[in-house]
Design a protein around this motif. Sequence first.
Motif, PDB file in Angstrom:
ATOM      1  N   THR A 135      -4.595   9.491  -5.385  1.00  0.00           N
ATOM      2  CA  THR A 135      -5.952   8.885  -4.744  1.00  0.00           C
ATOM      3  C   THR A 135      -5.651   7.446  -4.385  1.00  0.00           C
ATOM      4  OG1 THR A 135      -6.618   8.239  -7.044  1.00  0.00           O
ATOM      5  CG2 THR A 135      -7.225  10.543  -6.354  1.00  0.00           C
ATOM      6  N   GLU A 136      -6.768   6.796  -3.682  1.00  0.00           N
ATOM      7  CA  GLU A 136      -6.681   5.276  -3.252  1.00  0.00           C
ATOM      8  C   GLU A 136      -6.830   4.597  -5.020  1.00  0.00           C
ATOM      9  OE1 GLU A 136      -5.854   3.858  -0.606  1.00  0.00           O
ATOM     10  OE2 GLU A 136      -5.516   5.565   0.607  1.00  0.00           O
ATOM     11  N   ASP A 137      -7.683   5.246  -5.919  1.00  0.00           N
ATOM     12  CA  ASP A 137      -7.697   4.653  -6.940  1.00  0.00           C
ATOM     13  C   ASP A 137      -6.361   4.198  -7.764  1.00  0.00           C
ATOM     14  OD1 ASP A 137     -10.486   4.246  -6.612  1.00  0.00           O
ATOM     15  OD2 ASP A 137     -11.122   5.895  -7.541  1.00  0.00           O
ATOM     16  N   PHE A 138      -5.719   5.270  -7.695  1.00  0.00           N
ATOM     17  CA  PHE A 138      -4.349   5.248  -8.257  1.00  0.00           C
ATOM     18  C   PHE A 138      -3.173   4.567  -7.685  1.00  0.00           C
ATOM     19  CE2 PHE A 138      -0.071   7.177  -9.880  1.00  0.00           C
ATOM     20  CZ  PHE A 138      -0.171   6.368 -10.929  1.00  0.00           C
ATOM     21  N   PHE A 139      -3.327   4.610  -6.549  1.00  0.00           N
ATOM     22  CA  PHE A 139      -2.342   4.048  -5.488  1.00  0.00           C
ATOM     23  C   PHE A 139      -2.781   2.405  -5.497  1.00  0.00           C
ATOM     24  CE2 PHE A 139      -1.613   7.499  -2.249  1.00  0.00           C
ATOM     25  CZ  PHE A 139      -0.759   8.273  -3.435  1.00  0.00           C
ATOM     26  N   GLY A 140      -3.954   2.209  -5.524  1.00  0.00           N
ATOM     27  CA  GLY A 140      -4.222   0.708  -5.790  1.00  0.00           C
ATOM     28  C   GLY A 140      -3.858  -0.003  -6.988  1.00  0.00           C
ATOM     29  N   THR A 141      -3.725   0.691  -7.883  1.00  0.00           N
ATOM     30  CA  THR A 141      -3.008  -0.119  -9.379  1.00  0.00           C
ATOM     31  C   THR A 141      -1.828  -0.852  -8.942  1.00  0.00           C
ATOM     32  OG1 THR A 141      -1.803   1.821 -10.085  1.00  0.00           O
ATOM     33  CG2 THR A 141      -4.462   1.206 -10.787  1.00  0.00           C
ATOM     34  N   PHE A 142      -0.943  -0.366  -7.715  1.00  0.00           N
ATOM     35  CA  PHE A 142       0.229  -0.970  -7.762  1.00  0.00           C
ATOM     36  C   PHE A 142       0.092  -2.093  -6.593  1.00  0.00           C
ATOM     37  CE2 PHE A 142       0.858   3.419  -8.937  1.00  0.00           C
ATOM     38  CZ  PHE A 142       1.631   3.383 -10.062  1.00  0.00           C
ATOM     39  N   THR A 143      -0.864  -2.187  -5.849  1.00  0.00           N
ATOM     40  CA  THR A 143      -1.030  -3.020  -4.915  1.00  0.00           C
ATOM     41  C   THR A 143      -0.907  -4.557  -5.219  1.00  0.00           C
ATOM     42  OG1 THR A 143      -2.404  -1.647  -3.559  1.00  0.00           O
ATOM     43  CG2 THR A 143      -2.374  -3.769  -3.133  1.00  0.00           C
ATOM     44  N   GLY A 144       0.100  -5.172  -4.745  1.00  0.00           N
ATOM     45  CA  GLY A 144       0.273  -6.674  -5.397  1.00  0.00           C
ATOM     46  C   GLY A 144       1.254  -6.771  -6.295  1.00  0.00           C
ATOM     47  N   LEU A 145       1.606  -5.739  -6.749  1.00  0.00           N
ATOM     48  CA  LEU A 145       2.912  -5.379  -7.621  1.00  0.00           C
ATOM     49  C   LEU A 145       4.335  -5.929  -7.022  1.00  0.00           C
ATOM     50  CD1 LEU A 145       3.354  -4.686 -10.593  1.00  0.00           C
ATOM     51  CD2 LEU A 145       4.147  -2.545  -9.816  1.00  0.00           C
ATOM     52  N   ALA A 146       5.071  -6.732  -7.791  1.00  0.00           N
ATOM     53  CA  ALA A 146       6.279  -7.097  -7.290  1.00  0.00           C
ATOM     54  C   ALA A 146       7.174  -6.137  -7.163  1.00  0.00           C
ATOM     55  CB  ALA A 146       6.963  -8.249  -8.031  1.00  0.00           C
ATOM     56  N   ALA A 147       7.817  -5.881  -5.819  1.00  0.00           N
ATOM     57  CA  ALA A 147       8.819  -4.855  -5.516  1.00  0.00           C
ATOM     58  C   ALA A 147      10.165  -5.047  -6.448  1.00  0.00           C
ATOM     59  CB  ALA A 147       8.728  -4.454  -4.085  1.00  0.00           C
ATOM     60  N   THR A 148      10.023  -5.060  -7.584  1.00  0.00           N
ATOM     61  CA  THR A 148      11.502  -5.360  -8.206  1.00  0.00           C
ATOM     62  C   THR A 148      11.733  -4.857  -9.441  1.00  0.00           C
ATOM     63  OG1 THR A 148      12.921  -7.392  -9.116  1.00  0.00           O
ATOM     64  CG2 THR A 148      10.518  -7.402  -9.440  1.00  0.00           C
ATOM     65  N   GLY A 149      12.669  -4.588 -10.051  1.00  0.00           N
ATOM     66  CA  GLY A 149      13.075  -3.758 -11.230  1.00  0.00           C
ATOM     67  C   GLY A 149      12.749  -2.148 -11.238  1.00  0.00           C
ATOM     68  N   THR A 150      12.418  -1.775 -12.357  1.00  0.00           N
ATOM     69  CA  THR A 150      12.061  -0.183 -12.338  1.00  0.00           C
ATOM     70  C   THR A 150      10.773  -0.204 -13.132  1.00  0.00           C
ATOM     71  OG1 THR A 150      14.589   0.048 -12.568  1.00  0.00           O
ATOM     72  CG2 THR A 150      13.064   1.876 -13.254  1.00  0.00           C
ATOM     73  N   LEU A 151       9.903   0.811 -12.592  1.00  0.00           N
ATOM     74  CA  LEU A 151       8.728   1.096 -13.351  1.00  0.00           C
ATOM     75  C   LEU A 151       9.245   2.405 -14.039  1.00  0.00           C
ATOM     76  CD1 LEU A 151       6.293   0.964 -10.175  1.00  0.00           C
ATOM     77  CD2 LEU A 151       6.976  -0.989 -11.631  1.00  0.00           C
ATOM     78  N   THR A 152       8.334   2.366 -15.234  1.00  0.00           N
ATOM     79  CA  THR A 152       8.326   3.427 -16.136  1.00  0.00           C
ATOM     80  C   THR A 152       6.926   3.809 -16.659  1.00  0.00           C
ATOM     81  OG1 THR A 152       9.309   4.308 -18.057  1.00  0.00           O
ATOM     82  CG2 THR A 152       8.926   2.052 -18.102  1.00  0.00           C
ATOM     83  N   MET A 153       6.703   5.070 -16.941  1.00  0.00           N
ATOM     84  CA  MET A 153       5.447   5.314 -17.825  1.00  0.00           C
ATOM     85  C   MET A 153       5.724   5.553 -19.301  1.00  0.00           C
ATOM     86  SD  MET A 153       3.907   8.109 -15.040  1.00  0.00           S
ATOM     87  CE  MET A 153       2.756   8.954 -16.158  1.00  0.00           C
ATOM     88  N   GLU A 154       6.929   5.310 -19.715  1.00  0.00           N
ATOM     89  CA  GLU A 154       7.438   5.294 -21.044  1.00  0.00           C
ATOM     90  C   GLU A 154       7.442   3.908 -21.678  1.00  0.00           C
ATOM     91  OE1 GLU A 154       7.948   8.204 -22.286  1.00  0.00           O
ATOM     92  OE2 GLU A 154       7.731   9.468 -20.440  1.00  0.00           O
ATOM     93  N   GLY A 193       0.892  -1.320  -0.085  1.00  0.00           N
ATOM     94  CA  GLY A 193      -0.079  -0.007  -0.018  1.00  0.00           C
ATOM     95  C   GLY A 193       0.910   1.155   0.073  1.00  0.00           C
ATOM     96  N   ILE A 194       0.223   2.502   0.021  1.00  0.00           N
ATOM     97  CA  ILE A 194       0.831   3.683  -0.197  1.00  0.00           C
ATOM     98  C   ILE A 194       0.146   4.627   0.778  1.00  0.00           C
ATOM     99  CG2 ILE A 194       1.604   5.398  -1.667  1.00  0.00           C
ATOM    100  CD1 ILE A 194       1.940   3.477  -3.974  1.00  0.00           C
ATOM    101  N   GLN A 195       0.680   5.561   1.360  1.00  0.00           N
ATOM    102  CA  GLN A 195       0.446   6.561   2.145  1.00  0.00           C
ATOM    103  C   GLN A 195       0.808   7.858   1.875  1.00  0.00           C
ATOM    104  OE1 GLN A 195      -2.199   6.647   4.835  1.00  0.00           O
ATOM    105  NE2 GLN A 195      -2.898   4.665   3.961  1.00  0.00           N
ATOM    106  N   ILE A 196       0.194   9.147   1.889  1.00  0.00           N
ATOM    107  CA  ILE A 196       0.732  10.104   1.629  1.00  0.00           C
ATOM    108  C   ILE A 196       1.374  11.022   2.848  1.00  0.00           C
ATOM    109  CG2 ILE A 196       0.260  12.661   0.688  1.00  0.00           C
ATOM    110  CD1 ILE A 196      -1.941  11.377  -0.888  1.00  0.00           C
ATOM    111  N   VAL A 197       2.506  11.559   2.934  1.00  0.00           N
ATOM    112  CA  VAL A 197       3.117  12.078   4.195  1.00  0.00           C
ATOM    113  C   VAL A 197       2.783  13.581   3.674  1.00  0.00           C
ATOM    114  CG1 VAL A 197       5.181  12.326   5.166  1.00  0.00           C
ATOM    115  CG2 VAL A 197       4.821  10.086   4.268  1.00  0.00           C
TER     116      VAL A 197
END
Length: 207
Positions: free
Chosen positions: A149-168, A131-135
């Motif tokens: 938002t929780e909707d956007f943050f929720g798209t990452f829930t369960g994703l393996a925390a490995t490698g690099t994420l990119t929007m490109e 999960g993700i929380q805003i500080v």
Amino acid sequence: MPSSNETSAAPKKPSWIKRHRNGSLYTFVVVLIAACVCGGVTAGVYYAGEWGSTAFADADLRLDEAKGGAQRALLFPDAGSFTQVTAPAIEGLNSVYQTDAGDYVFDVSATGYHGDVELMIGIAADGTVAGIQIVAEDETDGIGSNALTEDFFGTFTGLAATGTLTMEDPASGETQVDGVSGATFTSNAVVADLNIAFEAYAALGGN
């Protein structure tokens, strides 16, 4: 023979203050006393201010820690404890906590549109995003905030925390993710925060 109402006592001498009140020595003594009093008051105010500043700073730190603890508990509500661990030297990584079950919470910051977007990112013991929380953030309401938002943050829930994420377009070892339309800068900041957390997680022996 003197009258019984008369006294034989000698006339009383005037006091030192009365005798010298018009002299330079009297003026010097008065000025010296006034200076000492003013100096004492000033010193008292200064040290009280210094103590007060320190007390307020300590209170702010305790408040921040209490708030951070509450956010960590939201990420891992079943955790029995959170222990701060030594954070790897990674730019944008502020702190790392580990639960008694082996989960991690990474406090990370990346540049958004109006400044830093600071998030807490939880990575579970199984190596996935919990999960993700805003500080802290200062993104534009109704635009950049749409990527916080929780909707956007929720798209990452369960994703393996490995490698690099990119929007490109992804290169080798990268995973492409979608941002929020109209909130590109903030979406990139969220993705950058996740990448910082992933890098720190790997440095600590995860995945």
